[in-house]
Design a protein around this motif. Structure first.
Motif, PDB file in Angstrom:
ATOM      1  N   GLU A 195     -58.096  26.722  -4.919  1.00 39.33           N
ATOM      2  CA  GLU A 195     -57.403  27.129  -3.699  1.00 39.33           C
ATOM      3  C   GLU A 195     -56.801  25.875  -3.101  1.00 39.33           C
ATOM      4  O   GLU A 195     -57.516  24.865  -2.958  1.00 39.33           O
ATOM      5  CB  GLU A 195     -58.407  27.751  -2.728  1.00 39.33           C
ATOM      6  N   ASP A 196     -55.528  25.914  -2.735  1.00 38.60           N
ATOM      7  CA  ASP A 196     -54.827  24.732  -2.218  1.00 38.60           C
ATOM      8  C   ASP A 196     -55.096  23.529  -3.115  1.00 38.60           C
ATOM      9  O   ASP A 196     -55.399  22.433  -2.627  1.00 38.60           O
ATOM     10  CB  ASP A 196     -55.275  24.404  -0.779  1.00 38.60           C
ATOM     11  N   ASP A 197     -55.042  23.747  -4.430  1.00 35.14           N
ATOM     12  CA  ASP A 197     -55.165  22.633  -5.362  1.00 35.14           C
ATOM     13  C   ASP A 197     -56.588  22.066  -5.459  1.00 35.14           C
ATOM     14  O   ASP A 197     -56.808  21.037  -6.092  1.00 35.14           O
ATOM     15  CB  ASP A 197     -54.239  21.494  -4.898  1.00 35.14           C
ATOM     16  N   GLU A 198     -57.551  22.677  -4.799  1.00 33.03           N
ATOM     17  CA  GLU A 198     -58.931  22.160  -4.802  1.00 33.03           C
ATOM     18  C   GLU A 198     -59.819  23.072  -5.634  1.00 33.03           C
ATOM     19  O   GLU A 198     -59.705  24.301  -5.537  1.00 33.03           O
ATOM     20  CB  GLU A 198     -59.511  22.150  -3.383  1.00 33.03           C
TER      21      GLU A 198
END
Ligand code: DC
Length: 223
Positions: free
Chosen positions: A71-74
């Motif tokens: 999510e959001d690159d995490e």
């Protein structure tokens, strides 16, 4: 064909921060395998199972479902469907993960999951046994080190920022104990693979380490 980068090394050598940053630059998927051992550790804590009770741990392994999503690159980690990303960064979970990751049943379960996740993707995976056991055919293997003083300082600052009540002495002691356990266990101990490239990060910034690995990647890819 997919490209795999394996990053191993002791605790607090900058593996995750480096791997995360590099994965963004290269558009690779980042897989933090320590988070998986930590999520298993959290399960044992929450279910009042002692880390010494290997027999019960072996019995409950099949009841534990570990999954990751982004999510959001995490990377986020799920334990039986619940997002536990924020709950696994405590010293208690570190200790549980370090002790229980020496049990064969725990390792078999997570190594299978890690290999499956890496099957069809370009991945950067960090841990203790990625270059030696999980992805022995990885195209690029890096082993990060740093002095124990520098590693203790980094981990201490990281925990302080998270608002945890720790002292430099206790963090330093926990790290030493964990490194010793991780490197001397019988099953897949922390070890530099013969074909891994050693980078001492003591006097390097994260960006400098990322640059070095990127150079190595470009060299390998160019071959
Ligand atoms: O990287 P980390 O500190 O989040 O890892 C927590 C513990 O999990 C570490 O002390 C040893 C174990 N571990 C392992 O045995 N194998 C891996 N590939 C990753 C972590």
């Amino acid at each position: 064909m997919s490209f795999k980068i394996a990053i191993d090394g002791p605790a607090a050598t900058g593996k995750s921060t480096t791997a995360k940053r590099l994965s963004r630059k290269l558009s690779f998927i980042y897989i933090d395998t320590g988070a998986m051992y930590r999520a298993m550790g959290l399960y044992f804590i929450e279910n009042n199972i002692s880390y010494e009770d290997e027999e019960t741990i072996n019995q409950v392994c099949d009841d534990i479902d570990i999954d990751i999503y982004y999510e959001d690159d995490e990377q986020h980690i799920k334990l039986n469907g619940r997002d536990v990303t924020k709950l696994i960064r405590t010293e208690e979970v570190s200790k549980y993960a370090s002790v229980t990751s020496s049990y064969l049943k725990v390792r078999e379960k997570l190594v299978a999951l890690q290999r499956k996740l890496a099957e069809k993707n370009n991945v950067i995976m960090d841990g203790r046994d990625i270059g030696t056991v999980v992805l022995p055919n990885a195209e690029l293997k890096v082993f990060l080190t740093a002095t124990s003083e520098e590693r203790a300082r980094r981990r201490y600052e990281e925990l302080l920022k998270k608002g945890q009540d720790v002292t430099l002495e206790s963090v330093s002691h926990d790290l030493e104990e964990r490194d010793h356990r991780d490197s001397t266990r019988a099953n897949s101990p922390l070890r530099q693979a013969d074909d891994a490239i050693l980078i001492d990060t003591t006097n390097l910034s994260v960006d400098e380490v990322v640059e070095k690995i990127e150079e190595l990647y470009n060299e390998k890819r160019g071959k």
